[in-house]
Design an enzyme around this catalytic site. Structure first.
Site, short mmCIF file in Angstrom:
data_model
loop_
_atom_site.label_atom_id
_atom_site.label_comp_id
_atom_site.label_asym_id
_atom_site.label_seq_id
_atom_site.Cartn_x
_atom_site.Cartn_y
_atom_site.Cartn_z
CB CYS A 1 5.05 2.09 7.18
SG CYS A 1 4.58 3.58 6.28
CG LEU A 2 6.62 0.84 1.19
CD1 LEU A 2 6.08 1.10 -0.21
CD2 LEU A 2 7.73 -0.20 1.16
CG HIS B 1 -0.74 1.25 7.36
ND1 HIS B 1 0.23 0.79 8.22
CD2 HIS B 1 -0.09 2.04 6.48
CE1 HIS B 1 1.40 1.30 7.88
NE2 HIS B 1 1.24 2.06 6.82
CD GLU B 2 -1.17 2.36 2.74
OE1 GLU B 2 -0.69 3.48 2.53
OE2 GLU B 2 -0.45 1.40 3.09
CD GLN C 1 3.36 5.81 2.43
OE1 GLN C 1 2.35 5.29 1.98
NE2 GLN C 1 4.33 5.10 3.00
CG HIS D 1 0.35 6.85 5.26
ND1 HIS D 1 1.52 7.25 5.86
CD2 HIS D 1 0.47 5.52 5.06
CE1 HIS D 1 2.32 6.19 6.00
NE2 HIS D 1 1.70 5.12 5.53
N GLY E 1 0.83 -1.20 0.00
CA GLY E 1 0.00 0.00 0.00
C GLY E 1 0.86 1.24 0.00
NI NI Z 1 2.51 3.20 5.54
#
Ligand code: NI
Length: 172
Positions: free
Chosen positions: A94-95, A136-137, A51, A140, A46
Site C-alpha cells: 500500500c502506498l 483493498h481500495e 490517501q 481505505h 490503486g
Molecule cells: Ni492501500
C-alpha cells in the site's frame, strides 16, 4: 494535473471513514486526475482519496501490467454487491504503508456498483488481482488498512518501523 502528497501510516486521517460524493463534477474529476497522476508517479496500482487527505469515496486504479499502456479506472461511491465465499491470497502492499508487504486473503470475486468518471452508474464483475485491488481500495474508504488483517504482533512491528522511518526523515 498535479501530484499530491500521499499520507502514510501512522496517521489518524487514514482511519477516517470517507463521505459519499454528491455529484461527479469538474472538481471531483480534477481530483481523480490528480490522484491518478500521484498513483502513477508512486508506481502504485490503486489509490483512494483519503490517501491524499480527502475523505471522499473516490478511488483510482490501473492494474495494467504492460509497459507504456494505461488503463485507468475511476470509482465513485463504490458498493460491493456480491462477494464470492471462495478466498484468494495475494501479496499486498500500500502506498500509505511504504515498503511493507503481506499475504492477505480476500473473496476471490466480487461485484461492485459505482459511478464512473462521468457520473454514470456502472457494475464491475471483478476477479483475480482486480477483485483484490478494488477490495483493498474500498477498505481505505472505511479507514481500514491491509495491515489490520495481520496478527497484532506483526501489525505493531510494521507500525513501529514506519514510525521510526518518519522520525528519521523530515515530513513533507
Ligand atoms: Ni492501500
Amino acid at each position: 494535473m498535479a501530484i499530491r502528497t500521499i499520507i502514510t501510516e501512522p496517521n489518524k486521517l487514514l482511519r477516517q471513514v470517507s463521505k459519499p460524493v454528491n455529484q461527479v463534477g469538474k472538481e471531483e474529476q480534477k481530483l481523480m486526475k490528480d490522484m491518478l497522476e500521484t498513483m502513477y508517479a508512486a508506481n502504485g496500482i490503486g489509490l483512494a482519496a483519503i490517501q491524499v487527505g480527502i475523505p471522499q469515496r473516490i478511488i483510482v486504479m490501473d492494474i495494467c501490467k504492460e509497459e507504456n499502456k494505461k488503463e485507468p479506472r475511476y470509482f465513485v461511491n463504490p458498493i460491493i454487491k456480491n462477494k464470492d465465499p471462495l478466498k484468494a491470497t495475494y501479496e499486498e502492499g500500500c502506498l500509505s504503508v511504504p515498503n511493507q508487504f503481506a499475504d492477505i486473503d480476500r473473496p476471490s470475486k466480487c461485484e461492485v456498483e459505482y459511478l464512473d468518471y462521468n457520473g454514470q452508474k456502472q457494475l464491475l464483475k471483478a476477479e483475480g488481482l482486480l477483485a483484490t485491488c478494488i477490495q483493498h481500495e474500498m477498505d481505505h474508504l472505511e479507514g481500514i488498512l491491509f495491515i489490520d488483517y495481520l496478527s497484532k504482533l506483526k501489525k505493531s512491528m510494521i507500525i513501529k518501523k514506519l514510525s521510526k522511518l518518519k522520525s528519521s526523515t523530515a515530513e513533507v
